[in-house]
Enzyme design. Structure first.
Site, PDB file in Angstrom:
ATOM      1  N   GLY A 138       5.764 -20.456  27.177  1.00  0.00           N
ATOM      2  CA  GLY A 138       7.048 -21.113  26.959  1.00  0.00           C
ATOM      3  C   GLY A 138       7.600 -20.899  25.553  1.00  0.00           C
ATOM      4  O   GLY A 138       8.522 -21.583  25.154  1.00  0.00           O
ATOM      5  N   GLY A 139       7.037 -19.938  24.827  1.00  0.00           N
ATOM      6  CA  GLY A 139       7.639 -19.572  23.540  1.00  0.00           C
ATOM      7  C   GLY A 139       7.075 -20.282  22.325  1.00  0.00           C
ATOM      8  O   GLY A 139       7.485 -19.984  21.200  1.00  0.00           O
ATOM      9  N   GLU A 174       3.002  -7.997  21.337  1.00  0.00           N
ATOM     10  CA  GLU A 174       3.714  -7.311  22.419  1.00  0.00           C
ATOM     11  C   GLU A 174       4.901  -6.560  21.841  1.00  0.00           C
ATOM     12  O   GLU A 174       5.472  -6.971  20.835  1.00  0.00           O
ATOM     13  CB  GLU A 174       4.282  -8.341  23.419  1.00  0.00           C
ATOM     14  CG  GLU A 174       3.326  -8.728  24.486  1.00  0.00           C
ATOM     15  CD  GLU A 174       3.950  -9.661  25.508  1.00  0.00           C
ATOM     16  OE1 GLU A 174       5.181  -9.894  25.481  1.00  0.00           O
ATOM     17  OE2 GLU A 174       3.186 -10.161  26.335  1.00  0.00           O
ATOM     18  N   LYS A 175       5.293  -5.519  22.520  1.00  0.00           N
ATOM     19  CA  LYS A 175       6.551  -4.842  22.200  1.00  0.00           C
ATOM     20  C   LYS A 175       7.681  -5.834  22.494  1.00  0.00           C
ATOM     21  O   LYS A 175       7.678  -6.492  23.538  1.00  0.00           O
ATOM     22  CB  LYS A 175       6.694  -3.604  23.100  1.00  0.00           C
ATOM     23  CG  LYS A 175       8.016  -2.905  22.985  1.00  0.00           C
ATOM     24  CD  LYS A 175       7.893  -1.656  22.149  1.00  0.00           C
ATOM     25  CE  LYS A 175       9.266  -1.126  21.768  1.00  0.00           C
ATOM     26  NZ  LYS A 175       9.288  -0.660  20.366  1.00  0.00           N
ATOM     27  N   ILE A 177      11.015  -6.805  23.906  1.00  0.00           N
ATOM     28  CA  ILE A 177      11.985  -6.303  24.877  1.00  0.00           C
ATOM     29  C   ILE A 177      13.328  -6.947  24.544  1.00  0.00           C
ATOM     30  O   ILE A 177      13.442  -8.171  24.548  1.00  0.00           O
ATOM     31  CB  ILE A 177      11.574  -6.675  26.330  1.00  0.00           C
ATOM     32  CG1 ILE A 177      10.092  -6.340  26.615  1.00  0.00           C
ATOM     33  CG2 ILE A 177      12.505  -6.036  27.346  1.00  0.00           C
ATOM     34  CD1 ILE A 177       9.765  -4.882  26.730  1.00  0.00           C
ATOM     35  N   LYS A 212      15.727 -24.078  29.957  1.00  0.00           N
ATOM     36  CA  LYS A 212      16.580 -23.559  31.022  1.00  0.00           C
ATOM     37  C   LYS A 212      17.700 -24.545  31.304  1.00  0.00           C
ATOM     38  O   LYS A 212      17.499 -25.761  31.258  1.00  0.00           O
ATOM     39  CB  LYS A 212      15.741 -23.357  32.285  1.00  0.00           C
ATOM     40  CG  LYS A 212      14.677 -22.284  32.117  1.00  0.00           C
ATOM     41  CD  LYS A 212      13.706 -22.263  33.271  1.00  0.00           C
ATOM     42  CE  LYS A 212      12.603 -21.226  32.985  1.00  0.00           C
ATOM     43  NZ  LYS A 212      11.484 -21.347  33.949  1.00  0.00           N
ATOM     44  N   GLU A 262       4.096 -14.399  32.217  1.00  0.00           N
ATOM     45  CA  GLU A 262       3.195 -15.546  32.306  1.00  0.00           C
ATOM     46  C   GLU A 262       3.182 -16.037  33.743  1.00  0.00           C
ATOM     47  O   GLU A 262       4.118 -15.774  34.486  1.00  0.00           O
ATOM     48  CB  GLU A 262       3.707 -16.724  31.452  1.00  0.00           C
ATOM     49  CG  GLU A 262       3.723 -16.481  29.965  1.00  0.00           C
ATOM     50  CD  GLU A 262       4.406 -17.609  29.207  1.00  0.00           C
ATOM     51  OE1 GLU A 262       4.584 -18.708  29.759  1.00  0.00           O
ATOM     52  OE2 GLU A 262       4.763 -17.368  28.049  1.00  0.00           O
ATOM     53  N   ARG A 266       2.048 -24.500  38.439  1.00  0.00           N
ATOM     54  CA  ARG A 266       2.571 -25.788  38.897  1.00  0.00           C
ATOM     55  C   ARG A 266       3.859 -25.549  39.692  1.00  0.00           C
ATOM     56  O   ARG A 266       4.371 -24.430  39.725  1.00  0.00           O
ATOM     57  CB  ARG A 266       2.908 -26.659  37.687  1.00  0.00           C
ATOM     58  CG  ARG A 266       3.958 -26.019  36.785  1.00  0.00           C
ATOM     59  CD  ARG A 266       4.476 -26.935  35.711  1.00  0.00           C
ATOM     60  NE  ARG A 266       5.729 -26.438  35.154  1.00  0.00           N
ATOM     61  CZ  ARG A 266       5.831 -25.492  34.225  1.00  0.00           C
ATOM     62  NH1 ARG A 266       4.751 -24.947  33.712  1.00  0.00           N
ATOM     63  NH2 ARG A 266       7.017 -25.096  33.796  1.00  0.00           N
TER      64      ARG A 266
HETATM   65  C1  MV4 Z   1       9.285 -11.894  25.349  1.00  0.00           C
HETATM   66  C2  MV4 Z   1      10.615 -11.546  25.025  1.00  0.00           C
HETATM   67  C3  MV4 Z   1      10.882 -10.234  24.709  1.00  0.00           C
HETATM   68  N1  MV4 Z   1       9.880  -9.332  24.688  1.00  0.00           N
HETATM   69  N2  MV4 Z   1       8.339 -10.946  25.324  1.00  0.00           N
HETATM   70  C4  MV4 Z   1      10.041 -16.593  25.718  1.00  0.00           C
HETATM   71  C5  MV4 Z   1       9.176 -17.646  26.293  1.00  0.00           C
HETATM   72  C6  MV4 Z   1       7.918 -17.000  26.735  1.00  0.00           C
HETATM   73  N3  MV4 Z   1       7.753 -17.230  28.130  1.00  0.00           N
HETATM   74  C7  MV4 Z   1       8.076 -15.565  26.422  1.00  0.00           C
HETATM   75  N4  MV4 Z   1       9.408 -15.359  25.936  1.00  0.00           N
HETATM   76  C8  MV4 Z   1       9.864 -14.127  25.647  1.00  0.00           C
HETATM   77  N5  MV4 Z   1       8.939 -13.130  25.655  1.00  0.00           N
HETATM   78  C9  MV4 Z   1       8.635  -9.714  24.989  1.00  0.00           C
HETATM   79  N6  MV4 Z   1       7.666  -8.804  24.942  1.00  0.00           N
HETATM   80  C10 MV4 Z   1      11.586 -12.542  25.033  1.00  0.00           C
HETATM   81  C11 MV4 Z   1      11.213 -13.844  25.329  1.00  0.00           C
HETATM   82  C12 MV4 Z   1      12.284 -14.784  25.284  1.00  0.00           C
HETATM   83  C13 MV4 Z   1      12.801 -15.345  26.444  1.00  0.00           C
HETATM   84  C14 MV4 Z   1      12.274 -15.050  27.684  1.00  0.00           C
HETATM   85  C15 MV4 Z   1      12.800 -15.616  28.833  1.00  0.00           C
HETATM   86  C16 MV4 Z   1      13.887 -16.459  28.732  1.00  0.00           C
HETATM   87  C17 MV4 Z   1      14.429 -16.786  27.512  1.00  0.00           C
HETATM   88  C18 MV4 Z   1      13.889 -16.230  26.355  1.00  0.00           C
HETATM   89  C19 MV4 Z   1      14.454 -16.557  25.126  1.00  0.00           C
HETATM   90  C20 MV4 Z   1      13.922 -16.004  23.998  1.00  0.00           C
HETATM   91  C21 MV4 Z   1      12.835 -15.132  24.077  1.00  0.00           C
END
Ligand code: MV4
Length: 451
Positions: A138-139, A174-175, A177, A212, A262, A266
């Site tokens: 969840g960041g 991680e790279k 994206i 969200k 991830e 749940r």
């Molecule tokens: C990322 C990403 C870009 N590249 N991983 C945010 C929460 C967690 N679940 C992982 N997240 C992200 N992982 C890589 N390699 C961008 C996010 C991300 C994000 C992902 C889904 C929805 C909203 C987001 C907001 C900021 C960053």
């Protein structure tokens, strides 16, 4: 089925307390973290003769130890096996297992042993990279690293934040994206090894801090090939770990590429959009599966029909860093009519305590087409009246009216960009800066004694 609700003192007036057959207080409130008071929760279940515990959306739902304690007391935990919860709770382990299952994951490393290892890995992956806490999800504990000069500092702060938040400072790389969509696949598995998917949800409309606001199913502009690949990957992953009960696999999608991110073990807040398009009661399925019943249907018996959108109605000031709003709600009118569903704990005369989550309601709209679902949602949100606190209703209407949303051309950067355009202040971590909102901060809970 007879139900026993639990609550903590500030929530004693909540709707679920009135709706359950019985309700018991498990603690004084947020300062005592009553919702995590496992002995009180287990005791309540045993004394009232419960067979099973549904852990809800958070806190205890992904706590493998809690699932184990339920089993130790002869109570059925409505969710997957504790070992699977623990496996997916460790995000680096989850990625490794998905790779083994043949599911594409974001290019990156396993847990890093040192900052030197991080430098070498980042150079190999190519900047920009992202540091993530393996205990996170969840960041939380996440850091973007644009180039090598930022790495040492980001490594130190990500590790420290992870250690402080989870008592586990391990991080991986991680790279990064850029501009991805957040797509997630709903799955169900039974004790006989039957696994089905229930399509995807697009959850890219998120405000800062990964919260969200709007979700929909199916995802728009997803090529059939990519969609099928996504669904197959989710089922394959669940087979690999012997997944049971309801779960969600989160993916990042860019162009035709999808990467596993991830898995949430749940039921999630946004599950109603899936229920609407599949005509399946997911919580009922969770209970049936936990009782040992087989799914009783195959993938070929399932089909998505029409389109569903969910808007989260939170008590928040969208013009002020989404500061939580608390107080008495004098009037409440919820929408109805064809294709509208409202899930809520709110009623007229309720007082919203300043603790816990700010979500008041979920408004879900269904239609044969996305255009109809959007039109119904706009009508439903305009019909909704919540007097006494600020809510996210107007912001949801602005999002629904935005051309990028209407055209279905949005990614995770859409809402942050829209907030900038409309001049709504947001801080990076999603909470108001100190000082500016000092007075509006929730007061500390007053403990009121044992239940
Ligand atoms: C990322 C990403 C870009 N590249 N991983 C945010 C929460 C967690 N679940 C992982 N997240 C992200 N992982 C890589 N390699 C961008 C996010 C991300 C994000 C992902 C889904 C929805 C909203 C987001 C907001 C900021 C960053």
């Amino acid at each position: 089925m007879r139900t026993v609700a639990i609550f903590s003192q500030p929530d004693r007036e909540s709707l679920h307390v009135r709706q359950a057959d019985e309700a018991f207080c498990v603690g004084p409130g947020p300062a005592a973290r009553s919702y995590l008071n496992v002995p009180n929760i287990i005791s309540t279940a045993l004394i009232t003769g419960c067979d099973a515990i549904h852990p809800g959306y958070g806190f205890l739902a992904e706590n493998a130890r809690f699932a184990e304690i339920c089993a130790d007391h002869g109570l059925t935990f409505i969710g997957p096996q504790p070992a699977v919860i623990a496996m997916m709770g460790d995000k680096a382990t989850a990625k490794r297992i998905m790779r083994e299952a043949g599911v594409p994951t974001t290019p990156g490393t396993d847990v890093l042993g040192s900052v030197e290892e991080a430098y070498a890995a980042a150079a190999a992956i190519g900047y920009p990279v992202l540091l993530k806490a393996t205990a996170g999800g969840g960041g939380k504990g996440m850091r973007v690293v644009e180039d090598a000069r930022d790495l040492a500092r980001a490594y130190a702060s990500a590790t420290a934040e992870a250690e402080a938040s989870f008592k586990d400072g391990r991080v991986y790389l991680e790279k990064l994206i850029r501009g991805p969509r957040h797509l997630e696949v709903q799955v169900l598995g039974d004790d006989d090894g039957n696994i089905v998917h229930l399509g995807e949800r697009d959850c890219s409309v998120q405000k800062p801090a990964h919260l969200k606001l709007i979700e929909e199913s199916p995802a728009v502009h997803l090529p059939a090939r990519t969609r099928n690949k996504l669904h197959e990957m989710a089922v394959q992953a669940c087979r690999h770990v012997g997944y049971t009960n309801a779960g969600t696999l989160e993916f990042l999608a860019v162009g035709d590429d999808v990467y596993f991110m991830e898995m949430n073990t749940r039921i999630q807040v946004e599950h109603p959009v899936t229920e609407m398009v599949y005509g399946i009661d997911l919580v009922k399925e969770q209970i049936r599966i936990a009782a040992g019943e087989p799914l009783g249907y195959a993938q070929s018996d399932l089909a998505s029909r029409g389109h569903a959108i969910e808007c989260r109605i939170n008590a928040e000031d969208t013009r002020n860093h989404f500061a939580p709003a608390a107080g008495a709600v004098s009037k409440v009118v919820f929408p109805g009519g064809p294709g509208i569903r409202v899930d809520t704990h709110l009623y007229a005369g309720a007082t919203i305590p300043p603790y816990y989550d700010s979500m008041l309601a979920k408004v879900v709209a269904f239609g044969d087409t996305r255009e109809i679902a959007i039109a119904r949602m706009e009508r439903a949100l305009r019909e909704t009246l919540i007097e006494g606190v600020r809510t996210t209703i107007d912001l949801c209407l602005e999002i629904l009216a935005a051309p990028a949303f209407r055209e279905g051309r949005y990614d995770i950067e859409f809402l942050p960009n829209l907030l900038t355009e409309i001049g709504a202040p947001v801080s990076l971590n999603g909470t108001p800066p100190l000082g500016e909102l000092g007075a509006a901060r929730p007061p500390r809970a007053k403990p009121v004694g044992p239940p």
